[in-house]
Design an enzyme around this catalytic site. Structure first.
Site, PDB file in Angstrom:
ATOM      1  N   LYS A  75      -2.691  11.009  17.690  1.00 56.68           N
ATOM      2  CA  LYS A  75      -3.313  11.584  17.644  1.00 56.68           C
ATOM      3  C   LYS A  75      -2.981  12.145  19.543  1.00 56.68           C
ATOM      4  O   LYS A  75      -3.075  12.808  19.882  1.00 56.68           O
ATOM      5  CB  LYS A  75      -4.748  11.926  18.184  1.00 56.68           C
ATOM      6  CG  LYS A  75      -5.669  12.467  16.875  1.00 56.68           C
ATOM      7  CD  LYS A  75      -5.096  13.407  16.363  1.00 56.68           C
ATOM      8  CE  LYS A  75      -6.756  13.505  14.883  1.00 56.68           C
ATOM      9  NZ  LYS A  75      -6.376  14.602  14.433  1.00 56.68           N
ATOM     10  N   GLY A  88      -7.277  -0.630  -3.212  1.00 55.19           N
ATOM     11  CA  GLY A  88      -6.739  -2.616  -3.488  1.00 55.19           C
ATOM     12  C   GLY A  88      -6.926  -3.001  -2.940  1.00 55.19           C
ATOM     13  O   GLY A  88      -6.057  -4.362  -2.419  1.00 55.19           O
ATOM     14  N   ILE A 110      -5.912   2.214   9.943  1.00 55.13           N
ATOM     15  CA  ILE A 110      -6.696   3.052  11.043  1.00 55.13           C
ATOM     16  C   ILE A 110      -6.788   2.431  12.298  1.00 55.13           C
ATOM     17  O   ILE A 110      -6.289   3.038  13.301  1.00 55.13           O
ATOM     18  CB  ILE A 110      -8.097   3.558  10.330  1.00 55.13           C
ATOM     19  CG1 ILE A 110      -7.861   4.017   9.255  1.00 55.13           C
ATOM     20  CG2 ILE A 110      -8.347   4.810  12.096  1.00 55.13           C
ATOM     21  CD1 ILE A 110      -9.329   5.174   9.101  1.00 55.13           C
ATOM     22  N   GLY A 112       0.544  -1.274  -0.233  1.00 52.95           N
ATOM     23  CA  GLY A 112      -0.174   0.187  -0.506  1.00 52.95           C
ATOM     24  C   GLY A 112       0.788   1.290  -0.029  1.00 52.95           C
ATOM     25  O   GLY A 112       1.978   1.292  -0.383  1.00 52.95           O
ATOM     26  N   VAL A 113       0.532   1.918  -0.300  1.00 47.57           N
ATOM     27  CA  VAL A 113       1.405   3.732  -0.565  1.00 47.57           C
ATOM     28  C   VAL A 113       1.324   4.306   1.002  1.00 47.57           C
ATOM     29  O   VAL A 113      -0.395   4.415   1.862  1.00 47.57           O
ATOM     30  CB  VAL A 113       0.638   4.598  -0.958  1.00 47.57           C
ATOM     31  CG1 VAL A 113       1.333   5.774  -1.673  1.00 47.57           C
ATOM     32  CG2 VAL A 113       0.053   4.028  -2.306  1.00 47.57           C
ATOM     33  N   ASN A 167       4.175   5.892   4.019  1.00 52.81           N
ATOM     34  CA  ASN A 167       5.148   6.081   4.667  1.00 52.81           C
ATOM     35  C   ASN A 167       6.090   4.457   5.559  1.00 52.81           C
ATOM     36  O   ASN A 167       7.005   4.456   5.364  1.00 52.81           O
ATOM     37  CB  ASN A 167       5.302   7.120   5.946  1.00 52.81           C
ATOM     38  CG  ASN A 167       5.347   7.911   5.474  1.00 52.81           C
ATOM     39  OD1 ASN A 167       5.489   9.065   4.224  1.00 52.81           O
ATOM     40  ND2 ASN A 167       4.634   9.330   6.335  1.00 52.81           N
ATOM     41  N   ASN A 205      -9.672   8.346   3.523  1.00 50.75           N
ATOM     42  CA  ASN A 205      -9.127   8.402   2.037  1.00 50.75           C
ATOM     43  C   ASN A 205     -10.898   7.240   1.264  1.00 50.75           C
ATOM     44  O   ASN A 205     -10.801   7.191   0.249  1.00 50.75           O
ATOM     45  CB  ASN A 205      -8.609   7.651   2.365  1.00 50.75           C
ATOM     46  CG  ASN A 205      -6.721   8.676   2.139  1.00 50.75           C
ATOM     47  OD1 ASN A 205      -7.317   9.584   2.277  1.00 50.75           O
ATOM     48  ND2 ASN A 205      -5.880   8.165   3.372  1.00 50.75           N
ATOM     49  N   GLU A 258       0.013  -2.879  -7.044  1.00 54.68           N
ATOM     50  CA  GLU A 258      -0.899  -1.604  -7.660  1.00 54.68           C
ATOM     51  C   GLU A 258       0.197   0.008  -7.629  1.00 54.68           C
ATOM     52  O   GLU A 258      -0.135   0.060  -9.265  1.00 54.68           O
ATOM     53  CB  GLU A 258      -1.974  -1.331  -6.641  1.00 54.68           C
ATOM     54  CG  GLU A 258      -3.288  -1.894  -6.080  1.00 54.68           C
ATOM     55  CD  GLU A 258      -3.966  -1.405  -4.994  1.00 54.68           C
ATOM     56  OE1 GLU A 258      -5.014  -1.298  -5.698  1.00 54.68           O
ATOM     57  OE2 GLU A 258      -2.858  -1.676  -3.604  1.00 54.68           O
TER      58      GLU A 258
END
Length: 504
Positions: free
Chosen positions: A408, A388, A364, A269-270, A272, A384, A294
């Protein structure tokens, strides 16, 4: 106006300004645009369309469109149209803050679906007709075929189904990208499907270019503008620790004979943390790695350049500006090692299962039993989208989810009694990793999963509270298979909404 990238005479005759091209799009249309994670999206026509929409609104006229893409795009597309209040519907994925704000305020309808489903749903007409397609390409060949840019996404479907087509030819895109793409035209709808002839992640089964019916092309726009992706932040201590836990686990699986020495095709996944994992793989001692994913990020370019990664299959890029320049500068090197496919192939569940991909995605939150929420904050506000991740989570050989244990400033725990929204059920999640540790959930019944997740992944500031909830749920809950205290299960989220912290 330059037409150097347009080698077809008829297409050259259709070159117009972005404003003239945008005039072909009318209110209420369903418009399908190219783009996947900030690469290969149209740069000029969406901006011109946004200006036209703003002018219509100032004149008291309603003007909104339904927008379909491959995945997320960039401020010139999602951001511009959202700010202009020009979107009635958005699907299937977005990352733009202005679009997100309007989605969560109820001003914009958003359909969040698995990326592998998009083409099929559109072919079956679930979203109505595609009125206009706006597709960025690198060049147009003499025979009228289109050389895709830095993403393929759903462009094949958009060009096949749209009534009108607008093409943006972007001179910024490397012209030598020709040959990197593999566009497969062998897919069909049920009941006429046949097996997809791809058995290795680097198999080529299609052609280098996209087809388009020339009679549908109403405008060609010439541009010279870069893809826009946010630079990745340097890996922090938590990201590096998460990467270390995951890489040590992969080495353990190799030692047990459950993975080959060069692993299995990687999906990342995209973000950091996945980028930190890729950086860690460069120093891990692994060699001969492959990817069926992807998106290619900075870390994968580094792995290709170092030879740790032999090749990668993808549908788009998510590169920092520096990595974009590296890619363009050495395009001939990468063209031999990267295959870009249509989204319906890069995310195809059958192929993910066949190849045995190792999925690495963010989340999350996760709950005690391994259910994962990767899309919604406090159950209601979309971040978001699922993208995929589900295609690879349910169908891959290994599904891993990565996240810091806190958010947080420590007020939110990523490990909670019950997730506030479920994207990936406990049945599909193999591994959860935080900077606290790695929980291997394979082969464990629910209550044993809970013990491992609390002990390995929860932050110490929330661990006692999780143990207390779990013990009382076993004593006082409705049953012992998956013990819960229903009045309390989402109380942590409600406490955060009320007080700004999950802590008592």
């Amino acid at each position: 106006m330059s037409v150097a990238r347009i080698h077809n005479a008829r297409m050259r005759d259709l070159v117009v300004s972005a404003e003239a091209a945008a005039a072909f799009i009318g209110p209420g249309e369903t418009v399908a645009m190219s783009g996947f994670t900030g690469s290969g999206y149209p740069k000029a026509v969406p901006m011109a369309l946004a200006q036209r929409i703003e002018a219509s609104h100032q004149a008291g006229q309603e003007f909104k469109i339904n927008l379909l893409t491959g995945a997320s795009t960039a401020p010139e597309l999602d951001g511009a149209l959202a700010k202009a209040e020009g979107l009635a519907l958005r699907m299937p994925f977005q990352t733009d803050p202005d679009a997100r704000k309007r989605i969560n305020s109820g001003e914009l309808d958003y359909i969040d679906i698995h990326l592998s489903h998009v083409a099929q749903h559109v072919w079956f007409g679930f979203y109505g007709d595609i009125d206009t397609a706006v597709v960025e390409v690198s060049s147009i060949l003499e025979d009228g075929s289109l050389v895709p840019a830095t993403s393929v996404g759903n462009n094949k479907t958009w060009l096949d189904l749209a009534k009108k087509v607008i093409i943006e030819v972007n001179e910024w895109q490397p012209e030598d990208i020709l040959g990197m793409h593999d566009v497969y035209y062998g897919t069909a709808l049920p009941p006429h499907r046949k097996p997809i002839p791809l058995v290795n992640a680097d198999d080529r089964i299609g052609q280098h270019t996209l087809k388009v019916d020339p009679s549908k092309v109403v405008a060609v726009v010439y541009t010279n503008a870069p893809d826009r992706n946010s630079p990745f932040k340097p890996a922090d201590a938590d990201s590096k620790q998460i990467a270390t836990y995951l890489i040590d686990f992969l080495k353990h699986e190799v030692s047990k004979g459950r993975l080959p020495h060069n692993l299995l095709p990687l999906q990342s996944g995209v973000g950091n943390i996945p980028n930190a994992v890729l950086a860690g793989l460069a120093e891990s001692g692994f060699r001969g790695l492959t990817a069926f994913t992807e998106v290619i990020q900075d870390g994968m370019l580094d792995l290709l350049k170092s030879g740790v990664l032999e090749y990668a299959s993808c549908t788009g890029f998510a590169l920092s500006p520096e990595a974009n320049e590296e890619f363009k500068r050495n395009i001939k090197f990468y063209r031999e090692r990267i295959i870009m496919r249509t989204q319906e192939i890069s995310n195809h569940p059958e192929l993910v299962r066949r190849l045995g991909c190792i999925g690495m995605n963010g989340m999350i939150e996760a709950d005690l039993y391994g259910n994962v929420n990767s899309t919604h904050v406090m159950g209601s506000r979309i971040m978001n989208g699922i993208g995929g991740s589900g295609d690879f989570t349910r169908n891959g050989f290994l599904s891993t989810f990565l996240s810091p244990s806190l958010a947080k400033g420590g007020d939110i725990s990523a490990i909670v009694p019950m997730v506030s929204h479920v994207d990936h059920t406990e049945h599909d999640v193999s591994i959860i990793v935080t900077e606290q540790g790695l929980a291997d959930l394979r082969g464990l019944a629910p209550r044993k999963r809970a013990r491992v997740i609390i002990d390995k992944c929860a932050h110490p500031s929330f661990r006692d509270a999780l143990n207390d909830y779990f013990e009382r749920a076993q004593r006082d809950g409705y049953g012992m298979h998956t013990p819960h205290l229903l009045p309390e299960a989402l109380s942590w989220h409600q406490r955060y909404i009320d007080t700004g912290s999950m802590k008592k």
